[in-house]
Enzyme design. Structure first.
Site, PDB file in Angstrom:
ATOM      1  N   ARG A   1      16.957 170.739 -14.455  1.00  0.00           N
ATOM      2  CA  ARG A   1      16.646 172.160 -14.401  1.00  0.00           C
ATOM      3  C   ARG A   1      16.589 172.602 -12.942  1.00  0.00           C
ATOM      4  O   ARG A   1      16.108 171.844 -12.085  1.00  0.00           O
ATOM      5  CB  ARG A   1      15.308 172.463 -15.063  1.00  0.00           C
ATOM      6  CG  ARG A   1      15.215 172.090 -16.529  1.00  0.00           C
ATOM      7  CD  ARG A   1      13.876 172.572 -17.112  1.00  0.00           C
ATOM      8  NE  ARG A   1      12.755 172.135 -16.304  1.00  0.00           N
ATOM      9  CZ  ARG A   1      12.161 170.943 -16.425  1.00  0.00           C
ATOM     10  NH1 ARG A   1      12.596 170.072 -17.316  1.00  0.00           N
ATOM     11  NH2 ARG A   1      11.143 170.635 -15.660  1.00  0.00           N
TER      12      ARG A   1
ATOM     13  N   ASP B   1      20.707 175.549 -15.100  1.00  0.00           N
ATOM     14  CA  ASP B   1      19.909 176.137 -16.166  1.00  0.00           C
ATOM     15  C   ASP B   1      20.797 176.241 -17.399  1.00  0.00           C
ATOM     16  O   ASP B   1      21.515 177.237 -17.595  1.00  0.00           O
ATOM     17  CB  ASP B   1      19.391 177.509 -15.749  1.00  0.00           C
ATOM     18  CG  ASP B   1      18.531 178.164 -16.815  1.00  0.00           C
ATOM     19  OD1 ASP B   1      18.318 177.527 -17.877  1.00  0.00           O
ATOM     20  OD2 ASP B   1      18.088 179.303 -16.609  1.00  0.00           O
TER      21      ASP B   1
ATOM     22  N   GLY C   1      19.330 162.501 -24.289  1.00  0.00           N
ATOM     23  CA  GLY C   1      18.254 161.898 -25.056  1.00  0.00           C
ATOM     24  C   GLY C   1      17.391 162.913 -25.762  1.00  0.00           C
ATOM     25  O   GLY C   1      16.189 162.689 -25.964  1.00  0.00           O
TER      26      GLY C   1
ATOM     27  N   GLY D   1       8.234 160.717 -31.759  1.00  0.00           N
ATOM     28  CA  GLY D   1       7.817 159.319 -31.744  1.00  0.00           C
ATOM     29  C   GLY D   1       7.946 158.727 -30.363  1.00  0.00           C
ATOM     30  O   GLY D   1       8.501 159.346 -29.445  1.00  0.00           O
ATOM     31  N   HIS D   2       7.404 157.522 -30.212  1.00  0.00           N
ATOM     32  CA  HIS D   2       7.526 156.767 -28.969  1.00  0.00           C
ATOM     33  C   HIS D   2       7.789 155.307 -29.310  1.00  0.00           C
ATOM     34  O   HIS D   2       7.789 154.907 -30.482  1.00  0.00           O
ATOM     35  CB  HIS D   2       6.272 156.918 -28.106  1.00  0.00           C
ATOM     36  CG  HIS D   2       6.211 158.220 -27.368  1.00  0.00           C
ATOM     37  ND1 HIS D   2       7.088 158.542 -26.359  1.00  0.00           N
ATOM     38  CD2 HIS D   2       5.385 159.301 -27.518  1.00  0.00           C
ATOM     39  CE1 HIS D   2       6.803 159.752 -25.896  1.00  0.00           C
ATOM     40  NE2 HIS D   2       5.781 160.236 -26.587  1.00  0.00           N
ATOM     41  N   ASP D   3       7.991 154.518 -28.260  1.00  0.00           N
ATOM     42  CA  ASP D   3       8.330 153.104 -28.399  1.00  0.00           C
ATOM     43  C   ASP D   3       7.496 152.404 -29.473  1.00  0.00           C
ATOM     44  O   ASP D   3       8.033 151.703 -30.330  1.00  0.00           O
ATOM     45  CB  ASP D   3       8.122 152.425 -27.037  1.00  0.00           C
ATOM     46  CG  ASP D   3       8.317 150.922 -27.061  1.00  0.00           C
ATOM     47  OD1 ASP D   3       9.331 150.433 -26.563  1.00  0.00           O
ATOM     48  OD2 ASP D   3       7.422 150.211 -27.581  1.00  0.00           O
TER      49      ASP D   3
ATOM     50  N   TYR E   1       8.633 153.135 -32.946  1.00  0.00           N
ATOM     51  CA  TYR E   1       9.955 152.596 -33.283  1.00  0.00           C
ATOM     52  C   TYR E   1       9.896 151.088 -33.537  1.00  0.00           C
ATOM     53  O   TYR E   1      10.530 150.578 -34.455  1.00  0.00           O
ATOM     54  CB  TYR E   1      10.952 152.914 -32.171  1.00  0.00           C
ATOM     55  CG  TYR E   1      10.960 154.365 -31.761  1.00  0.00           C
ATOM     56  CD1 TYR E   1      10.877 155.375 -32.723  1.00  0.00           C
ATOM     57  CD2 TYR E   1      11.025 154.741 -30.426  1.00  0.00           C
ATOM     58  CE1 TYR E   1      10.856 156.716 -32.356  1.00  0.00           C
ATOM     59  CE2 TYR E   1      11.015 156.077 -30.049  1.00  0.00           C
ATOM     60  CZ  TYR E   1      10.928 157.061 -31.011  1.00  0.00           C
ATOM     61  OH  TYR E   1      10.905 158.384 -30.644  1.00  0.00           O
TER      62      TYR E   1
ATOM     63  N   ASP F   1      11.954 151.147 -25.818  1.00  0.00           N
ATOM     64  CA  ASP F   1      12.517 152.010 -24.783  1.00  0.00           C
ATOM     65  C   ASP F   1      13.646 151.343 -24.005  1.00  0.00           C
ATOM     66  O   ASP F   1      14.673 151.979 -23.741  1.00  0.00           O
ATOM     67  CB  ASP F   1      11.424 152.432 -23.788  1.00  0.00           C
ATOM     68  CG  ASP F   1      10.541 153.545 -24.334  1.00  0.00           C
ATOM     69  OD1 ASP F   1      10.917 154.164 -25.344  1.00  0.00           O
ATOM     70  OD2 ASP F   1       9.469 153.794 -23.749  1.00  0.00           O
TER      71      ASP F   1
END
Length: 381
Positions: free
Chosen positions: A38, A65, A88, A130-132, A135, A161
């Protein structure tokens, strides 16, 4: 020597964790990776200065942008001269931005689009956050990490990850890029961390199905169930790791530990004895400091190593002999790996405050007046 991926151009849409790790891997091995941020910002990890974030090393940067059509036009121009793109986002975000894969492949039929998610692009959980930890829980890996009778232990965020995520995406990108070079056909790489971790579990799934692995924690050969594959505290409150699986290595372990003549240790693979033998080894290893155990074990085939902290790992003689860690702009970091006999990797270069926007746009044929106008409109920085 040139790096093995020299000549590849990869566009990385800014994210955190596994996507940047995959991009770092590609950059380490010679790809030109252009990270799209950004305007005015750098999206590194939480509370991390981008100038000290190892995952951002060895990149070029452009600020766009992407919510504006003008910025998307710039991105489209970059994509037409790129080999791959990494993103991602949650499934559907690229499409809402007007960056759906079908449109990108119309612009560049050879483009490889790497999509990194936790659950995958499809399925009933695809839209869930979710996160590592989530998973690896779904993949079956978390269930197997921990001591017998205790709750699962969080094994850092390495499984999902990075091992089953970023590394999987880097492999998938290279496989698809090889296909594109051979056929002229680009495609989408759908890299899901749950599936990547599932791949890492392939050997254990074999063991389970042939009956040599119990589907519970802390009772098996490689999960801390066996006394000869475990960690032990030493007299100074530090730890060592032993992994003497093969009989000849097990005999060497017992010999150095002073237990070679103890008949209790005679039946190595009798799981009924593992807990009592672990208790005996616990007493023995508490009798000396870690440094003292290093002195007697190093250079032997007892499958031994000291358990080092992250700081200690950078100073160990093995790491120093191979140059396994390097410094860039005062930041100690793992050196690019693996190594090659006829190629070189890229010496790490930390993130810079300067952008590469003007240089990149000039390489696309943009005149300076157009670049200035885009800058004034805050489409780019």
């Amino acid at each position: 020597m040139t790096a093995p991926l020299s000549g590849l151009r990869i566009i990385e849409l800014a994210g955190i964790g596994p996507g940047p790790f995959a991009a770092m891997m590609l950059a380490d091995h010679g790809a030109e990776v252009i990270r799209v941020e950004r305007p005015g910002g750098v999206q590194a990890g939480p509370e991390i200065s981008p100038y000290r974030d190892i995952l951002l090393r060895s990149r070029k940067r452009i600020g766009l942008d992407l919510k504006t059509p003008e910025a998307r036009t710039v991105l489209f121009d970059l994509i037409q001269k790129a080999d791959g793109l990494i993103e991602g986002y949650r499934p559907g975000v690229m499409e809402r931005l007007g960056l759906e894969p079908a449109r990108l492949l119309e612009l560049n039929p050879k483009l490889v689009i790497g999509r990194m998610t936790g659950w995958g692009q499809t399925g009933p959980m695809a839209q869930m956050a979710g996160h590592d930890l989530n998973y690896i829980a779904l993949s079956g890996a978390l269930h197997g990490v921990g001591r017998k009778g205790d709750k699962p232990v969080i094994p850092l965020n390495l499984f999902g990850d990075f091992g089953g995520g970023g590394m999987l995406l880097a492999f998938g990108m290279l496989a698809a890029l090889t296909h594109a070079r051979a056929t002229g056909q680009g495609q989408v790489v759908d890299a899901a961390m749950t599936e990547g971790v599932g791949l890492l579990m392939a050997m254990l799934q074999t063991f389970r199905q042939v009956g040599i692995w119990r589907d519970e924690r802390g009772v098996n050969l490689l999960d801390g169930g066996a006394h000869f594959y475990d960690t032990y505290e030493t007299a100074d409150g530090k730890y060592i790791a032993v992994a003497a699986i093969e009989p000849k290595f097990y005999r060497k372990l017992l010999e150095i530990a002073g237990l070679a003549d103890d008949p209790a240790f005679g039946d190595q693979m009798n799981a009924d004895d593992w807990d009592s033998l672990r208790a005996r080894l616990t007493e023995v290893f508490l009798g000396r400091t870690r440094k003292e155990w290093d002195t007697v074990f190093m250079g032997t085939d007892a499958c031994y190593a000291p358990v080092l902290s992250m700081e200690e790992a950078t100073r160990h003689p093995q790491a120093q002999a191979r140059g396994s860690f390097v410094a860039a702009d005062g930041v100690i970091q793992p050196a690019p790996a693996p190594r090659y006999s006829h190629s070189d990797t890229v010496p790490p270069r930390m993130w810079s405050a300067a952008t590469d926007t003007t240089e990149l746009l000039e390489s696309l044929g943009y005149e300076q007046d157009r670049i200035n106008a885009l800058s004034v409109a805050k489409v780019i920085d």
